[in-house]
Each structure stands twice: as structure tokens, then as C-alpha cells.
Design a protein around this motif. Structure first.
Motif, PDB file in Angstrom:
ATOM      1  N   ILE A 296       0.811  -1.215   0.000  1.00 28.00           N
ATOM      2  CA  ILE A 296       0.000   0.000   0.000  1.00 28.00           C
ATOM      3  C   ILE A 296       0.847   1.269   0.000  1.00 28.00           C
ATOM      4  O   ILE A 296       0.493   2.264  -0.645  1.00 28.00           O
ATOM      5  N   LEU A 297       1.989   1.256   0.694  1.00 31.60           N
ATOM      6  CA  LEU A 297       2.787   2.477   0.835  1.00 31.60           C
ATOM      7  C   LEU A 297       3.206   3.108  -0.498  1.00 31.60           C
ATOM      8  O   LEU A 297       3.044   4.316  -0.690  1.00 31.60           O
ATOM      9  N   PRO A 298       3.761   2.333  -1.458  1.00 35.17           N
ATOM     10  CA  PRO A 298       4.103   2.952  -2.742  1.00 35.17           C
ATOM     11  C   PRO A 298       2.877   3.487  -3.483  1.00 35.17           C
ATOM     12  O   PRO A 298       2.962   4.516  -4.159  1.00 35.17           O
ATOM     13  N   ILE A 299       1.753   2.783  -3.335  1.00 36.38           N
ATOM     14  CA  ILE A 299       0.511   3.263  -3.958  1.00 36.38           C
ATOM     15  C   ILE A 299       0.127   4.609  -3.357  1.00 36.38           C
ATOM     16  O   ILE A 299      -0.231   5.554  -4.071  1.00 36.38           O
ATOM     17  N   TYR A 300       0.232   4.688  -2.022  1.00 35.93           N
ATOM     18  CA  TYR A 300      -0.075   5.949  -1.348  1.00 35.93           C
ATOM     19  C   TYR A 300       0.896   7.042  -1.796  1.00 35.93           C
ATOM     20  O   TYR A 300       0.506   8.203  -1.946  1.00 35.93           O
ATOM     21  N   GLY A 301       2.176   6.692  -2.011  1.00 35.39           N
ATOM     22  CA  GLY A 301       3.156   7.669  -2.480  1.00 35.39           C
ATOM     23  C   GLY A 301       2.750   8.314  -3.785  1.00 35.39           C
ATOM     24  O   GLY A 301       2.896   9.525  -3.976  1.00 35.39           O
ATOM     25  N   VAL A 302       2.199   7.512  -4.704  1.00 36.17           N
ATOM     26  CA  VAL A 302       1.732   8.040  -5.994  1.00 36.17           C
ATOM     27  C   VAL A 302       0.486   8.893  -5.795  1.00 36.17           C
ATOM     28  O   VAL A 302       0.376  10.001  -6.333  1.00 36.17           O
ATOM     29  N   LEU A 303      -0.476   8.386  -5.015  1.00 36.72           N
ATOM     30  CA  LEU A 303      -1.717   9.130  -4.772  1.00 36.72           C
ATOM     31  C   LEU A 303      -1.446  10.451  -4.063  1.00 36.72           C
ATOM     32  O   LEU A 303      -2.169  11.434  -4.263  1.00 36.72           O
ATOM     33  N   ALA A 304      -0.399  10.474  -3.252  1.00 37.36           N
ATOM     34  CA  ALA A 304      -0.062  11.685  -2.493  1.00 37.36           C
ATOM     35  C   ALA A 304       0.735  12.695  -3.299  1.00 37.36           C
ATOM     36  O   ALA A 304       1.133  13.735  -2.772  1.00 37.36           O
ATOM     37  N   GLY A 305       1.002  12.409  -4.554  1.00 39.12           N
ATOM     38  CA  GLY A 305       1.669  13.379  -5.416  1.00 39.12           C
ATOM     39  C   GLY A 305       3.148  13.152  -5.615  1.00 39.12           C
ATOM     40  O   GLY A 305       3.771  13.802  -6.456  1.00 39.12           O
TER      41      GLY A 305
END
Length: 726
Positions: free
Chosen positions: A227-236
Motif C-alpha cells: 500500500i505504501l508505494p501506492i499511497y506515495g503516488v496518490l499523495a503526489g
């Protein structure tokens, strides 16, 4: 063991720096010409503002370009605003253009920005054809981020949209400038963006949530790793986000594989990977500050353990971070927030443990039930508006910023070393030595910009406009003549930029702050034209002015109202000045030669300033035209003969610099303040030829960049900042 770990970490970072220099050098020498037609694929880094679409793309060969596309209609703009472009491929035609040089050494540099992003240059699209949409995980996540952005815009109250987009997806497009500046003054800008603390908190909430619903710890760890890398993309994907994500991922992966890795080693490896993947990232301010602040916390365990009280520990965390990064902040921003040491104690817990979780919860609730969300918004919005009002009030309090200017590189290094030595003295409880070590470099940084024994006249490159800065020796006085500004023309609403270019805020203020100029003794508005006064209000909001001089009768002009209102708000004296006003400071005398009348009629009523220091004499004429020049010849024939320096009237228009005027003055140097490739074709060819026939040298700010004239004793010299910037 700890010493060995630190050596390994330092070694990894050194390797990172060496790799960066090698790769950047290699990249800069390996560019090949672009074909007339080629394919581009959009990344997630793009923005729509006014009539322009700007952002980064990848070519077929893997090169990165900064693309500019102009919309042809409101319908086309609307389509792209409501569509995620990431992964879209186009066949394009256009022109690769060189970035314009910065206005001065303290201004934004497009060339350095492109290097920091690993981009080859700017490509202006003249024609393009859509080919396909390339499917990938990244493009899918970019679509989800775009959908989240639109969802926030349609479901959150208007006053909460900017905050929610900033905190949830890292988008600051809609953040109000006044509020953003307030956060900067309080030193809490990092709270309005997705930071490492933000990532850590979201990770903890997600991990604990999985455990609470019965997911085993091992499985929760695996899910979090995904999830963390996915969140990194979603977070900009800001540097602070990827730094936090990469460090957490490394530590968790190593522990999952039963390998022990310290946080400083993980940080060093993360740094190295960043630099190897995108060497130019080391130029990014966010990257530099993120890693330096984290290093300060990693190696300050002894200091942070000096107290068990959470309030004192919060202060130490802010104290350590702010102190270590202050030389870097001065290098990039020329000022630091003094109030941040206290503001962060209040606002970090508030944003991290109240505002962020509330925004996450309300976003989820808007998806589940809008009626429930509206009830929550009805209670939260007034409180949040009150908090914003409080922040705007607090930032108006005086003495919040220390603005010494940009220190020399050697002084930045000295300051950085002094901080490290100071931390050592704190660890061994020698607080007196700590104070001495810290304050001596700080005092040098504060006073060194004032230690010059020469008069400086700087003609700023403000585009099609005028702005001149006069500094007397040892900064006994600073005068600013005009502020630059834009002539804004009426256009269709959809073409209007949401964040218009502001000369005062984006060119003049950085110059003044970069030089450590905190006060303007006299601000002189030669006349009421937009290209001379439109930026004045923006300067007054950032720099203290003690007195404003206007040409008589100009107060009633509409373009003057913003400045006059701001001056009234800040209790700055505004005086009308004309022929006969004189004053002297040290060896330098000043005299207003014009106007003679109190009725304002335009350019020919510009304030004309005559400056003399020893044998050096300068004439600054605003937008004076033929009639005004003829009157000066009649009134001051002997005084104006054989002038040292002339700031030509009206940007070199053919209505100014008439033959008799040029023949009388015969200036050793003439400066035209005019924009590059301006629509008025200033300076006019006839005027330039008029000076050339007499072998009188001229310089133009739009071509030569910001020009500085230095006078000392019986000599004077010229520096062109275009060459210094390059």
C-alpha cells in the motif's frame, strides 16, 4: 558499532553525490536533436492555468521534456481539466526553446528547475494528434488521484477544498496566496503538505486498523508494504513522501527478511537510490530539506532525550530541525521564521492528530453518506475558518522573520559547521559555548551585506517596466524607484490565469530579500502607469517602507489605489514631490528636477531624479518624453551637460531621447529599461541609432539582464547579472 554505522551512512551519501555529478555531466553532453515529429507520453506532473497546459512528458527515446500547450477553446480546456492525462500519448510538432535566464541572481531559474527535474528543455507544441492511452499501474493511480481531487471539489465546502486537497493528495493548486504566505511566516508550511510525519501517521493508522479488524501482524506488514508505494503516488510523489515511504519500506523489508538495518543506513540507501534514478533531484529544495531535517532528528537522540516532558521534547524536535536547516533556508529563501520555534509546538500536533485525521474521515464519509458529511462539515467548517482567521492575525505580528539575505557559500558552510559543533556542546551540557558558536556566524550573516563602501544603482530586469534600487555605502539608506508591473489587457474569463504573474512579488521582492534589504527609506513612484507602479503594493506587503514619494496629482489615478490603501493600512507616509526637493546623505546628493506643475497629465509629469556623488552624475527620467526633455534642457542646461549615467525616458521610445537632449547629456552609459521582444519594440531602433552615432554605449535590461552600477571614490564600474547568473 554506532560509529561504524555512521561511517557507512556517510560513505553511501558521498557515493550518491559522486554518482550525481557523474550522471548529470553525462546527461548534459548526450542530447541529440529532436525530430520534426515525435511521440510524447504525459506523466502525472502537469498543471492547467489559464489558457496553458504545462507539464513533463517522456519522448519515445526516454528523454524528459517540459511541454507547453495552448488551448484553442474553452471547451478544449474543460475537457483536459476533467481528464487525467497520465499515460496519454500524442504525436507532436513544435519547437524546442531555451529557457529565459532569471531576472537576477536571486530570481527563479527555469533552467535550474528543468535540471532538477531531469528535463532536457521546454517544448512548445504547435500541433498534436492523440494516438493512444498507455495502460499502467501508474496511469491507473494517477486517474484515481484525479478522481479524488474532483471528488473533493464537488463534496467539500469551498473553504475546505484547498486544505483537503493539500493534506490528502498533495495538491496545492488552490491554496490561497495570502494563507500560504501566512504559513511561511509562521514556519509551518510543511504542515500544509504531505510530509514524512504525515506518511508515518497514515501508515500507523492503516496498520493499526488492519490489526483491529483481526488481520495478523505478518499479513498486515505485507499489505502495508504494497500500500505504501501506492499511497506515495496518490499523495503526489513529493521528495518528502518518497523519502519517508522508501525508508519505511527498506526497514520493513529487512526486518521481514530477518536482516537488521538501522534507520540512518536506510536513509542513506534511500538517498543513494534517489540520486542514481534522477540525479537532478539533488537540486530540489524539498529533497534537500527533507533529508537534512531527517538527519538532524536521527542523530540528535541525546538532545531529544534531555526531557521526558512532551512539550519540551516537541520544542527540541523543532529546535533541532530548524537550527540544522537554517543555513539552507537562507540560501534558498533569504529569510527564516523566528516564530516557527513556538508555532510548530502548537500546530504540529493540531494538524497531525486532529486536522489530518478529520480530513481523512470526512473524505471517507463523503463517499459513504453525503447527508452525514454535511452535518460534520456544518460543525467543522466554522471552527476551521476561525483557525484560519487566527493564523492570518498572528502572522501580522511584527518581528516574525529574520531576513539577512543570501549568505555567501563559505558562510553557509561555516554556519552549518557551527550548528553541528553547537549540538555537541548541548550534548555535554555546555550551553554557554553553544550560544557563542551559534550566534557568531549568525551575526556575521546579518551584518556582512551592509559592509560595503560604495553606492550601488541596480536597474532590475522587470520586463516591460521600470525598477531601480539605490543603495548608499554601508546601507545608510535604500531608495527604490518604481516597482515594475504588467499592463493587463481584457481577455475572456477562461483564458485568465488563476495565479497571475506578479512582478513585484516574483522579481523585485526576491531581489531585495536576497540582498538582505529589509527597509526602504524612500519609495519613489515616478508616475501613475501600470508598468511602473502595479507591483508596488506587493513590495509594501513584504518590505518595510518609511516614506513614499509621488508625482503631484497622481493619487487619484485608479492604478494608484492598491498602493495607497496598503500604505494607509501600514501607516506609511505618502508625499507629493516636485521640482526643488533636495537632500544629501554623506557624499551623495539627490535632487528632483521635475515636474514643475501640480496638474498630472501623464508621462511628461514623471518625477526626474538627479544624483551626484563626486564626479559621478546620474539622471533617472521615468517616462519623460519630448516636451519634458526640452524643458529640462532649458532649465538645467549646464547641470546636465556631459552626464555620467542616463536612465533613458519611456523605455527608449521614439517619443523620448530627442536629438538635442542626447547631444547635451552625451552620457557615458545609457540604460534602457525594456522587456525582451516587447510589443512596443522598445528601445526603438531610431533611438538606439541616435546614441550609436555618437559612440555612446547603451545597455538594455531585457537583453543584458539586471544591470548594477557601482560608484566608489572617483571611479565607477558596471556589472551585468545575466553573465553572473550563467
Amino acid at each position: 558499532m554506532k560509529g561504524e554505522t555512521r561511517l557507512i551512512s556517510a560513505f553511501v551519501m558521498v557515493i550518491g553525490f559522486l554518482s550525481y555529478f557523474f550522471i548529470v555531466t553525462f546527461q548534459l553532453t548526450e542530447s541529440s536533436p529532436l525530430p520534426s515529429t515525435f511521440q510524447i507520453t504525459w506523466s502525472s506532473e502537469y498543471k492547467i492555468n489559464g489558457q496553458k497546459l504545462r507539464g513533463f512528458v517522456k519522448t519515445e527515446t526516454g528523454e524528459k521534456l517540459y511541454v507547453v500547450y495552448t488551448f484553442s477553446s474553452e471547451q478544449e480546456k474543460s475537457f483536459y481539466e476533467n481528464t487525467s492525462l497520465t499515460g496519454w500519448t500524442y504525436l507532436v510538432q513544435g519547437e524546442l526553446i531555451a529557457p529565459l535566464p532569471p531576472a537576477h541572481v536571486y530570481a527563479f531559474s527555469m533552467e535550474k528547475y528543468l535540471i532538477s527535474k531531469g528535463a532536457r528543455g521546454i517544448f512548445e507544441v504547435s500541433n498534436w494528434t492523440f494516438i493512444e492511452e498507455k495502460k499502467s499501474i501508474r496511469s491507473f493511480l494517477a486517474k484515481q488521484r484525479h478522481s479524488m481531487k474532483k471528488h473533493i471539489e464537488t463534496t467539500f465546502p469551498e473553504s475546505l477544498v484547498a486544505e483537503a486537497q493539500a493534506l490528502l493528495i498533495g495538491s496545492q493548486d488552490q491554496v490561497d496566496h495570502e494563507l500560504q504566505r501566512a504559513y511561511q511566516k509562521l514556519g509551518i508550511t510543511h504542515l500544509f503538505a504531505i510530509s514524512g510525519l504525515h506518511v508515518a501517521l497514515v501508515s500507523w493508522l492503516f496498520f493499526e486498523g488492519l490489526l483491529r479488524i483481526g488481520v495478523r501482524k505478518e499479513m498486515a506488514t505485507i499489505v502495508l508494504l504494497i500500500i505504501l508505494p501506492i499511497y506515495g503516488v496518490l499523495a503526489g510523489g513529493a521528495p518528502s513522501v518518497w523519502r519517508a515511504v522508501s525508508v519505511v519500506e527498506l526497514i520493513m523489508l529487512m526486518r521481514y527478511a530477518r536482516w537488521q538495518i538501522s534507520i540512518d543506513d536506510a536513509l542513506a540507501i534511500s538517498f543513494l537510490c534517489f540520486v542514481l534514478l534522477e540525479p537532478g533531484v539533488i537540486y530540489q529544495i524539498g529533497f534537500q530539506l527533507s533529508y537534512l531535517a531527517t538527519v538532524s532528528l536521527v542523530y540528535s537522540g541525546v538532545i531529544l532525550r534531555l526531557s521526558t516532558n512532551w512539550l519540551i521534547r516537541s520544542f527540541f524536535i523543532t529546535f533541532v530541525c530548524q537550527l540544522l536547516v537554517y543555513p539552507l533556508l537562507l540560501h534558498h529563501f533569504y529569510e527564516i521564521s523566528i516564530s516557527s520555534f513556538l508555532a510548530n509546538i502548537i500546530f504540529v500536533p493540531l494538524f497531525s492528530f486532529v486536522i489530518l485525521p478529520l480530513n481523512i474521515a470526512m473524505f471517507v464519509i463523503t463517499i459513504i453518506s453525503m447527508p452525514v458529511a454535511k452535518v460534520l462539515f456544518a460543525g467543522y467548517e466554522p471552527l476551521r475558518i476561525w483557525l484560519t482567521t487566527f493564523i492570518l492575525y498572528v502572522q501580522e505580528l511584527p518581528f516574525q522573520l529574520w531576513s539577512p539575505g543570501r549568505p555567501a557559500i563559505w558562510l553557509i558552510c561555516v554556519a552549518l559547521i557551527s550548528v553541528l559543533v553547537g549540538f555537541y556542546f548541548i550534548e555535554i551540557n555546555h550551553y554557554g559555548k553553544f550560544a557563542v558558536v551559534i550566534f557568531i556566524p549568525a551575526i556575521c550573516i546579518h551584518f556582512l551585506p551592509m559592509l560595503f563602501n560604495e553606492t550601488k544603482l541596480t536597474f532590475l530586469n522587470v520586463g516591460q517596466g521600470d525598477c531601480t534600487v539605490i543603495e548608499l555605502p554601508f546601507r545608510r539608506a535604500v531608495y527604490v524607484i518604481d516597482s515594475g508591473g504588467l499592463l493587463r489587457f481584457e481577455q475572456e474569463l477562461w483564458k485568465t490565469s488563476e495565479s497571475p504573474y506578479e512582478v513585484g512579488r516574483q522579481v523585485v521582492v526576491p531581489f531585495l530579500k536576497g540582498k538582505g534589504i529589509r527597509d526602504i527609506d524612500i519609495f519613489i513612484v515616478t508616475h501613475a502607469d501600470a508598468d511602473h507602479v502595479e507591483g508596488a503594493e506587493e513590495i509594501l506587503q513584504e518590505i518595510t517602507m518609511h516614506e513614499i514619494h509621488l508625482t503631484p496629482g497622481s493619487m487619484d489615478k485608479p492604478i494608484m489605489q492598491d498602493l495607497l490603501m496598503e500604505a494607509k493600512k501600514r501607516m506609511v507616509q505618502v508625499k507629493e514631490k516636485m521640482h526643488g526637493t533636495t537632500w544629501r546623505i554623506g557624499e551623495t546628493s539627490f535632487q528632483y528636477l521635475w515636474p514643475l506643475e501640480t496638474v498630472y497629465e501623464g508621462n511628461n509629469d514623471s518625477i526626474v531624479l538627479y544624483l551626484q556623488q563626486g564626479a559621478f552624475r546620474a539622471l533617472l527620467t521615468g517616462d519623460l518624453e519630448e516636451h519634458g526633455e526640452q524643458e529640462l534642457i532649458h532649465l538645467y542646461n549646464k547641470q546636465l551637460a556631459d552626464m555620467t549615467l542616463l536612465k533613458a525616458g519611456h523605455h527608449g521610445s521614439k517619443t523620448s531621447s530627442i536629438e538635442p537632449f542626447v547631444e547635451l547629456l552625451r552620457p557615458e552609459l545609457t540604460i534602457f529599461s525594456a522587456g525582451l521582444n516587447n510589443r512596443y519594440r522598445h528601445p526603438h531602433d531610431e533611438v538606439v541609432e541616435r546614441f550609436a552615432r555618437r559612440n555612446l554605449p547603451t545597455l538594455t535590461t531585457g537583453i543584458d539582464g539586471t544591470i548594477e552600477v557601482r560608484i566608489r571614490g572617483g571611479t565607477w564600474s558596471v556589472q551585468i547579472e545575466k553573465d553572473l547568473v550563467q
